[in-house]
Design a protein around this motif. Structure first.
Motif, PDB file in Angstrom:
ATOM      1  N   ASP A   1       0.828  -1.209   0.000  1.00 36.18           N
ATOM      2  CA  ASP A   1       0.000   0.000   0.000  1.00 36.18           C
ATOM      3  C   ASP A   1       0.864   1.261   0.000  1.00 36.18           C
ATOM      4  OD1 ASP A   1      -2.322  -1.496  -0.011  1.00 36.18           O
ATOM      5  OD2 ASP A   1      -2.536  -1.460   2.180  1.00 36.18           O
ATOM      6  N   TRP A   2       1.931   1.256   0.796  1.00 35.10           N
ATOM      7  CA  TRP A   2       2.840   2.402   0.821  1.00 35.10           C
ATOM      8  C   TRP A   2       3.500   2.590  -0.546  1.00 35.10           C
ATOM      9  CZ3 TRP A   2       6.257   3.503   5.641  1.00 35.10           C
ATOM     10  CH2 TRP A   2       5.441   3.706   6.756  1.00 35.10           C
ATOM     11  N   GLN A   3       3.865   1.514  -1.184  1.00 34.58           N
ATOM     12  CA  GLN A   3       4.500   1.602  -2.496  1.00 34.58           C
ATOM     13  C   GLN A   3       3.556   2.229  -3.515  1.00 34.58           C
ATOM     14  OE1 GLN A   3       5.871  -2.356  -3.405  1.00 34.58           O
ATOM     15  NE2 GLN A   3       7.227  -2.413  -1.626  1.00 34.58           N
ATOM     16  N   ILE A   4       2.281   1.851  -3.474  1.00 31.77           N
ATOM     17  CA  ILE A   4       1.305   2.411  -4.408  1.00 31.77           C
ATOM     18  C   ILE A   4       1.092   3.897  -4.146  1.00 31.77           C
ATOM     19  CG2 ILE A   4      -1.137   2.347  -5.075  1.00 31.77           C
ATOM     20  CD1 ILE A   4      -0.983  -0.709  -4.559  1.00 31.77           C
ATOM     21  N   VAL A   5       0.944   4.263  -2.888  1.00 31.47           N
ATOM     22  CA  VAL A   5       0.736   5.671  -2.535  1.00 31.47           C
ATOM     23  C   VAL A   5       1.960   6.511  -2.909  1.00 31.47           C
ATOM     24  CG1 VAL A   5       0.418   7.270  -0.603  1.00 31.47           C
ATOM     25  CG2 VAL A   5      -0.940   5.179  -0.740  1.00 31.47           C
ATOM     26  N   MET A   6       3.141   5.990  -2.643  1.00 27.99           N
ATOM     27  CA  MET A   6       4.371   6.723  -2.964  1.00 27.99           C
ATOM     28  C   MET A   6       4.514   6.914  -4.471  1.00 27.99           C
ATOM     29  SD  MET A   6       7.095   8.122  -1.452  1.00 27.99           S
ATOM     30  CE  MET A   6       7.521   7.242   0.018  1.00 27.99           C
ATOM     31  N   ALA A   7       4.208   5.876  -5.235  1.00 29.59           N
ATOM     32  CA  ALA A   7       4.292   5.976  -6.695  1.00 29.59           C
ATOM     33  C   ALA A   7       3.293   7.003  -7.220  1.00 29.59           C
ATOM     34  CB  ALA A   7       4.046   4.609  -7.326  1.00 29.59           C
ATOM     35  N   TRP A   8       2.083   6.989  -6.686  1.00 23.54           N
ATOM     36  CA  TRP A   8       1.087   7.953  -7.135  1.00 23.54           C
ATOM     37  C   TRP A   8       1.511   9.374  -6.766  1.00 23.54           C
ATOM     38  CZ3 TRP A   8      -1.846  11.639  -4.711  1.00 23.54           C
ATOM     39  CH2 TRP A   8      -2.810  12.258  -5.502  1.00 23.54           C
ATOM     40  N   ALA A   9       1.982   9.577  -5.532  1.00 23.74           N
ATOM     41  CA  ALA A   9       2.400  10.904  -5.077  1.00 23.74           C
ATOM     42  C   ALA A   9       3.560  11.423  -5.919  1.00 23.74           C
ATOM     43  CB  ALA A   9       2.794  10.861  -3.606  1.00 23.74           C
ATOM     44  N   TRP A  10       4.518  10.565  -6.238  1.00 21.55           N
ATOM     45  CA  TRP A  10       5.644  10.986  -7.078  1.00 21.55           C
ATOM     46  C   TRP A  10       5.162  11.354  -8.472  1.00 21.55           C
ATOM     47  CZ3 TRP A  10       7.394   8.629 -11.581  1.00 21.55           C
ATOM     48  CH2 TRP A  10       8.516   9.216 -12.140  1.00 21.55           C
ATOM     49  N   TRP A  11       4.280  10.540  -9.040  1.00 22.33           N
ATOM     50  CA  TRP A  11       3.749  10.831 -10.368  1.00 22.33           C
ATOM     51  C   TRP A  11       2.993  12.150 -10.362  1.00 22.33           C
ATOM     52  CZ3 TRP A  11      -1.398  11.431 -11.710  1.00 22.33           C
ATOM     53  CH2 TRP A  11      -1.642  11.590 -13.069  1.00 22.33           C
ATOM     54  N   PHE A  12       2.142  12.371  -9.357  1.00 20.15           N
ATOM     55  CA  PHE A  12       1.353  13.597  -9.271  1.00 20.15           C
ATOM     56  C   PHE A  12       2.259  14.824  -9.187  1.00 20.15           C
ATOM     57  CE2 PHE A  12      -0.943  16.874  -6.934  1.00 20.15           C
ATOM     58  CZ  PHE A  12      -2.099  16.988  -7.706  1.00 20.15           C
ATOM     59  N   CYS A  13       3.274  14.768  -8.326  1.00 21.72           N
ATOM     60  CA  CYS A  13       4.200  15.897  -8.158  1.00 21.72           C
ATOM     61  C   CYS A  13       5.005  16.141  -9.433  1.00 21.72           C
ATOM     62  CB  CYS A  13       5.133  15.647  -6.985  1.00 21.72           C
ATOM     63  SG  CYS A  13       4.308  15.628  -5.398  1.00 21.72           S
ATOM     64  N   SER A  14       5.412  15.079 -10.107  1.00 26.23           N
ATOM     65  CA  SER A  14       6.198  15.225 -11.334  1.00 26.23           C
ATOM     66  C   SER A  14       5.365  15.814 -12.464  1.00 26.23           C
ATOM     67  CB  SER A  14       6.753  13.879 -11.780  1.00 26.23           C
ATOM     68  OG  SER A  14       7.636  13.386 -10.831  1.00 26.23           O
ATOM     69  N   GLU A  15       4.142  15.334 -12.616  1.00 23.00           N
ATOM     70  CA  GLU A  15       3.273  15.801 -13.703  1.00 23.00           C
ATOM     71  C   GLU A  15       2.765  17.220 -13.477  1.00 23.00           C
ATOM     72  OE1 GLU A  15       2.567  14.275 -16.676  1.00 23.00           O
ATOM     73  OE2 GLU A  15       4.132  12.897 -16.013  1.00 23.00           O
ATOM     74  N   SER A  16       2.571  17.607 -12.236  1.00 25.74           N
ATOM     75  CA  SER A  16       2.036  18.943 -11.943  1.00 25.74           C
ATOM     76  C   SER A  16       3.108  20.034 -12.025  1.00 25.74           C
ATOM     77  CB  SER A  16       1.383  18.958 -10.564  1.00 25.74           C
ATOM     78  OG  SER A  16       2.353  18.716  -9.569  1.00 25.74           O
ATOM     79  N   ASN A  17       4.380  19.655 -12.055  1.00 25.12           N
ATOM     80  CA  ASN A  17       5.502  20.601 -12.125  1.00 25.12           C
ATOM     81  C   ASN A  17       5.458  21.635 -10.999  1.00 25.12           C
ATOM     82  OD1 ASN A  17       6.716  19.449 -14.413  1.00 25.12           O
ATOM     83  ND2 ASN A  17       5.263  20.503 -15.746  1.00 25.12           N
ATOM     84  N   ILE A  18       5.026  21.219  -9.832  1.00 22.05           N
ATOM     85  CA  ILE A  18       4.980  22.107  -8.669  1.00 22.05           C
ATOM     86  C   ILE A  18       6.394  22.365  -8.151  1.00 22.05           C
ATOM     87  CG2 ILE A  18       4.260  22.254  -6.251  1.00 22.05           C
ATOM     88  CD1 ILE A  18       1.759  20.720  -7.033  1.00 22.05           C
ATOM     89  N   PHE A  19       7.206  21.341  -8.161  1.00 18.47           N
ATOM     90  CA  PHE A  19       8.556  21.457  -7.616  1.00 18.47           C
ATOM     91  C   PHE A  19       9.522  21.949  -8.679  1.00 18.47           C
ATOM     92  CE2 PHE A  19       6.513  18.213  -4.966  1.00 18.47           C
ATOM     93  CZ  PHE A  19       6.735  18.758  -3.713  1.00 18.47           C
ATOM     94  N   GLU A  20      10.391  22.876  -8.277  1.00 20.05           N
ATOM     95  CA  GLU A  20      11.404  23.418  -9.180  1.00 20.05           C
ATOM     96  C   GLU A  20      12.755  23.428  -8.471  1.00 20.05           C
ATOM     97  OE1 GLU A  20      10.015  27.329  -9.982  1.00 20.05           O
ATOM     98  OE2 GLU A  20       8.531  26.669 -11.450  1.00 20.05           O
ATOM     99  N   GLY A  21      13.811  23.435  -9.242  1.00 16.78           N
ATOM    100  CA  GLY A  21      15.158  23.561  -8.693  1.00 16.78           C
ATOM    101  C   GLY A  21      15.564  22.424  -7.790  1.00 16.78           C
ATOM    102  N   SER A  22      16.027  22.787  -6.593  1.00 18.52           N
ATOM    103  CA  SER A  22      16.544  21.774  -5.675  1.00 18.52           C
ATOM    104  C   SER A  22      15.438  20.838  -5.174  1.00 18.52           C
ATOM    105  CB  SER A  22      17.250  22.435  -4.494  1.00 18.52           C
ATOM    106  OG  SER A  22      16.337  23.216  -3.755  1.00 18.52           O
ATOM    107  N   SER A  23      14.209  21.336  -5.066  1.00 19.10           N
ATOM    108  CA  SER A  23      13.102  20.478  -4.635  1.00 19.10           C
ATOM    109  C   SER A  23      12.815  19.402  -5.677  1.00 19.10           C
ATOM    110  CB  SER A  23      11.844  21.307  -4.397  1.00 19.10           C
ATOM    111  OG  SER A  23      12.055  22.228  -3.355  1.00 19.10           O
TER     112      SER A  23
END
Length: 106
Positions: free
Chosen positions: A18-40
């Motif tokens: 369950d943690w693996q699924i949630v982590m994968a989804w959270a990483w995908w969401f953050c990557s696709e939304s381009n919220i994080f820039e630079g060092s983040s």
């Protein structure tokens, strides 16, 4: 936490699907939304490499892993390893010496 405490996180994360699924989804969401820039964004990428969401790059190295810390300590010790010098014994002077109460009267 994944980057700073990798050994502890892997003990729990690798066993819990369950943690693996949630982590994968959270990483995908953050990557696709381009919220994080630079060092983040860089830290997000490193986290994904640590938990094997993306393939690890050739230069990837997590210094906080226990195995890597031991290697770093060994490298540091060999760099700063004290050079042991042999102690030379003091040679005793030969000849007459001042001794006794007359020594303090001079």
């Amino acid at each position: 936490m994944v980057l700073r405490l990798p050994d502890i996180v892997h003990e729990m994360y690798d066993k819990d699907r369950d943690w693996q699924i949630v982590m994968a989804w959270a990483w995908w969401f953050c990557s696709e939304s381009n919220i994080f820039e630079g060092s983040s964004a860089k830290l997000l990428n490193l986290m994904a490499q640590e938990v094997n969401l993306v393939p690890k790059e050739d230069y990837y190295h997590n210094p906080f892993k226990a195995a890597n810390q031991k290697q770093e300590q060994e490298k540091e010790y060999t760099k700063t390893k004290p050079i042991l010098k042999s102690k030379k014994k003091k040679e005793r002077r030969k000849g007459p010496r001042l001794s006794g109460p007359s020594h303090t009267e001079l």
